[in-house]
Design an enzyme around this catalytic site. Sequence first.
Site, mmCIF file in Angstrom:
data_model
loop_
_atom_site.group_PDB
_atom_site.id
_atom_site.type_symbol
_atom_site.label_atom_id
_atom_site.label_comp_id
_atom_site.label_asym_id
_atom_site.label_seq_id
_atom_site.Cartn_x
_atom_site.Cartn_y
_atom_site.Cartn_z
ATOM 1 N N GLY A 1 2.254 2.028 10.681
ATOM 2 C CA GLY A 1 3.139 3.183 10.534
ATOM 3 C C GLY A 1 3.800 3.609 11.834
ATOM 4 O O GLY A 1 4.368 4.693 11.915
ATOM 5 N N GLY B 1 4.708 1.349 4.695
ATOM 6 C CA GLY B 1 5.989 2.030 4.548
ATOM 7 C C GLY B 1 7.059 1.224 3.822
ATOM 8 O O GLY B 1 7.738 1.739 2.919
ATOM 9 N N ASN C 1 0.859 -1.193 0.000
ATOM 10 C CA ASN C 1 0.000 0.000 0.000
ATOM 11 C C ASN C 1 0.891 1.237 0.000
ATOM 12 O O ASN C 1 1.508 1.559 1.016
ATOM 13 C CB ASN C 1 -0.889 -0.043 1.260
ATOM 14 C CG ASN C 1 -1.710 1.226 1.432
ATOM 15 O OD1 ASN C 1 -1.816 2.051 0.518
ATOM 16 N ND2 ASN C 1 -2.288 1.384 2.613
ATOM 17 N N TRP C 2 0.950 1.900 -1.135
ATOM 18 C CA TRP C 2 1.846 3.069 -1.251
ATOM 19 C C TRP C 2 1.240 4.317 -0.611
ATOM 20 O O TRP C 2 1.884 5.363 -0.558
ATOM 21 C CB TRP C 2 2.171 3.337 -2.731
ATOM 22 C CG TRP C 2 2.982 2.252 -3.378
ATOM 23 C CD1 TRP C 2 3.462 1.109 -2.791
ATOM 24 C CD2 TRP C 2 3.410 2.189 -4.757
ATOM 25 N NE1 TRP C 2 4.159 0.343 -3.711
ATOM 26 C CE2 TRP C 2 4.145 0.991 -4.919
ATOM 27 C CE3 TRP C 2 3.242 3.038 -5.867
ATOM 28 C CZ2 TRP C 2 4.707 0.621 -6.143
ATOM 29 C CZ3 TRP C 2 3.804 2.654 -7.086
ATOM 30 C CH2 TRP C 2 4.535 1.464 -7.214
ATOM 31 N N GLU D 1 -5.312 -5.554 10.369
ATOM 32 C CA GLU D 1 -4.340 -4.485 10.589
ATOM 33 C C GLU D 1 -4.627 -3.779 11.909
ATOM 34 O O GLU D 1 -5.497 -2.894 11.972
ATOM 35 C CB GLU D 1 -4.431 -3.461 9.459
ATOM 36 C CG GLU D 1 -4.100 -4.022 8.098
ATOM 37 C CD GLU D 1 -3.545 -2.927 7.189
ATOM 38 O OE1 GLU D 1 -2.420 -3.080 6.715
ATOM 39 O OE2 GLU D 1 -4.228 -1.917 6.985
HETATM 40 C C1 PEP Z 1 -0.857 -0.041 5.961
HETATM 41 O O1 PEP Z 1 -0.972 1.136 5.728
HETATM 42 O O2 PEP Z 1 -1.714 -0.816 5.518
HETATM 43 C C2 PEP Z 1 0.277 -0.507 6.754
HETATM 44 C C3 PEP Z 1 0.261 -1.717 7.212
HETATM 45 O O3 PEP Z 1 1.312 0.394 6.965
HETATM 46 P P1 PEP Z 1 2.751 0.104 7.636
HETATM 47 O O4 PEP Z 1 3.289 -1.160 7.015
HETATM 48 O O5 PEP Z 1 3.570 1.303 7.283
HETATM 49 O O6 PEP Z 1 2.511 -0.047 9.084
#
Ligand code: PEP
Length: 251
Positions: free
Chosen positions: A173, A234, A9-10, A167
Amino acid sequence: MRRSMVAGNWKMHGTRASVAELIDGLNRQALPAGVEVAVFPVSIHLAQVVEGLKGVALSVGAQDCAIEAGQGALTGEVSSEQLRDAGCKLVLVGHSERRLILGDSEEQVVRKFAAAQAAGLIPVLCVGETLEQREAGETLAVVARLLDSVIDALGVAVLSAAVVAYEPVWAIGTGLTASPQQAQDVHAAIRARVAAKDAEVAGGLRILYGGSVKAANAAELFGMPDIDGGLVGGASLNADEFGAICRAAGN
Ligand code: PEP
């Protein structure tokens, strides 16, 4: 046997120039054949990414879609039909940043999920608890509620053409990662909840973990029985790191 998946996921990152560099980096990666790899750029970069990754065994997805599948008067939105036309195969729905910062309600998430499938896209339904909810012991109840809002409205069978991403909001993040066991416990609970309605759908359902996944922790997370890969934020902005995470899912 479920095929692992790693999705990048950018988020709201990138310019045409930095996206071109990322595409170059991804083109140089040795991606494992047994893993479905997908990237989710912002909408205005979709055409560039679809074109730039033509020769790579990788799918492109969008980060969100409109509550309607087709075209119409909905200023600022992009529909699932338009995303499909642009070359997308998947779309994230219900990412916590959309739910908590942009106000996507559970009802809207259900409509987006349905609109995605109506246009032939695979929705990646994101569910997860906040830190407060975890500390209050509400993790499983919150995740069950978010999952049930889709199952109750659309029926459990819709999950046979979807992916679920667990998640935990506190791990997104932040550099904090759920331990493999913490994640596994929630993934197992999600699968059990789906299995109570339809064991076959549950057995085939891919449940990804998301929250500060990186090359250093991916193999341990992906080694858990109910973790079928990752949704990576990230770390997906670095092609070498993302490639390493994909390879960890292939082992
Ligand atoms: C996301 O935004 O779905 C995510 C998991 O971000 P990160 O890997 O940066 O925690």
